[in-house]
Design an enzyme around this catalytic site. Sequence first.
Site, mmCIF file in Angstrom:
data_model
loop_
_atom_site.group_PDB
_atom_site.id
_atom_site.type_symbol
_atom_site.label_atom_id
_atom_site.label_comp_id
_atom_site.label_asym_id
_atom_site.label_seq_id
_atom_site.Cartn_x
_atom_site.Cartn_y
_atom_site.Cartn_z
ATOM 1 C CB THR A 95 -0.932 0.000 1.229
ATOM 2 O OG1 THR A 95 -1.788 -1.147 1.143
ATOM 3 C CG2 THR A 95 -1.786 1.258 1.283
ATOM 4 C CB CYS A 349 -17.458 -6.276 4.215
ATOM 5 S SG CYS A 349 -18.509 -7.674 4.474
HETATM 6 C C1 LIG Z 1 -2.318 -7.202 -0.760
HETATM 7 C C2 LIG Z 1 -2.174 -6.315 -1.924
HETATM 8 C C3 LIG Z 1 -1.752 -4.985 -1.788
HETATM 9 C C4 LIG Z 1 -1.509 -4.350 -0.438
HETATM 10 O O1 LIG Z 1 -0.334 -4.799 0.148
HETATM 11 P P1 LIG Z 1 -0.069 -4.515 1.700
HETATM 12 O O2 LIG Z 1 1.355 -4.933 1.900
HETATM 13 O O3 LIG Z 1 -1.036 -5.367 2.437
HETATM 14 O O4 LIG Z 1 -0.260 -3.071 1.942
HETATM 15 C C5 LIG Z 1 -1.604 -4.232 -2.927
HETATM 16 N N1 LIG Z 1 -1.848 -4.753 -4.137
HETATM 17 C C6 LIG Z 1 -2.265 -6.013 -4.313
HETATM 18 C C7 LIG Z 1 -2.517 -6.521 -5.689
HETATM 19 C C8 LIG Z 1 -2.445 -6.834 -3.213
HETATM 20 O O5 LIG Z 1 -2.879 -8.083 -3.395
#
Ligand SMILES: *Cc1c(COP(=O)(O)O)cnc(C)c1O
Length: 425
Positions: A95, A349
């Site tokens: 993220t 959700c």
């Molecule tokens: C899980 C995910 C994220 C977010 O990653 P985090 O490390 O949880 O912040 C971003 N992009 C995709 C495609 C994901 O599957």
Amino acid sequence: MSDIALNGLVISESATPLPEGVTLPIYMDNHATTPMDPRVLEAMLPYFGKIFGNAASRNHQFGWEAEQAVDKAREQVAKLIGASAKEIIFTSGATESNNLAIKGIAEMYREKGNHIITQTTEHKAVLDTCKKLEKMGYRVTYLEVQADGLISMDDLKAAMTPDTILVSIMFANNEIGVIQPVEEIGKLCHERGVIFHTDGVQAVGKIPVDVQKMNIDVLSLTAHKIYGPKGVGALYVRRRNPRVQITEQINGGGHERGMRSGTLNVPGIVGLGAACEIAGAEMEAEAKRQTELRDYLKAKFENALDYVHVNGNMEHHLPGNLNMSFVYVEGESLLMGINDVAVSSGSACTSATLEPSYVLKALGLGDDVAHSSIRFGLGRFNNKAEVDYVSDKIIHVVKHLREMSPLYEMVKEGIDLSKIEWAAH
Ligand SMILES: *Cc1c(COP(=O)(O)O)cnc(C)c1O
């Protein structure tokens, strides 16, 4: 037979013993997160204890040890994606990596242009970042995907303008497992002098990713989707041909070559490095094993049930992903019928209400079919016995729910549901 010991009494949990290789509950939601690989945990443990130094402490042994561990991890991450260690920036996860990439490029290249291209099926970390930039005056094009989940290269070409500074298209989708034509997208971007960012979270460590060969300029990844710890990730930023610059979004001590300040999460970074090394070493065999399991799961549903279909292009597809619609069954009811199995439904959700998945809707699925969909995420620790258990149970529950479904009854009698005028109450 799994037994529960209660105050010294041993109670039989179920009358029929579980098959060998199955313990409940079964985790089959590996796109959401993955369990830590014990080898990763082992690599991390010393850095929670004896080796506690700050990797930025340049003048003593404690700092050097931590720095050495971070350097090693940087090499391990770089190697997995064909980058060099200097091109890896550690972050708190994907993220943050997506935010840093998109906001950092938008800010750095503001004078050059204000147009960004992405697609409707991106992760929220990309979509919400783009929405924020729109509020700040940037223009964003959200490409629609085709019915199979792939973007059209013609659409991408048509969307590009002299003002386009960035294309952000994910490598593989977290819901439907579809793999975008990344190499082609990168080639086009390079021809047009546009920076190409890809959210590589679901692809890295699962299928070959090579930033050189695939013309990727900036790539996001995270440890917890590849059997590493949560809260640590990385951003690859290309240093030559072309050299990509990014404006930092967190200010502080100037860590990570000024692109991301903050004391490094040494144990987490060590875990990410170890996770990358293991994923690289086992990728080929593991991808083959998961593809076979996935195809077996799919075939079992298709052989036992009618009105089931796969979502997303199956040719350009992640090994461990299967997204399937069980039409005329409500996904949430289905999940309740299999409460000892962790999978995801096609409902999100996002608020108090149950919204159909925007990714499935982007493929053209109606709300009801989206709600009838299940995402299976097979991973490193799933086996064939579990796949059999899960598929047998789902087949049983789907049949049962359909027996009670008036819609299914009508369809079986040959009534065309689309021609029915429903009375409004
Ligand atoms: C899980 C995910 C994220 C977010 O990653 P985090 O490390 O949880 O912040 C971003 N992009 C995709 C495609 C994901 O599957």
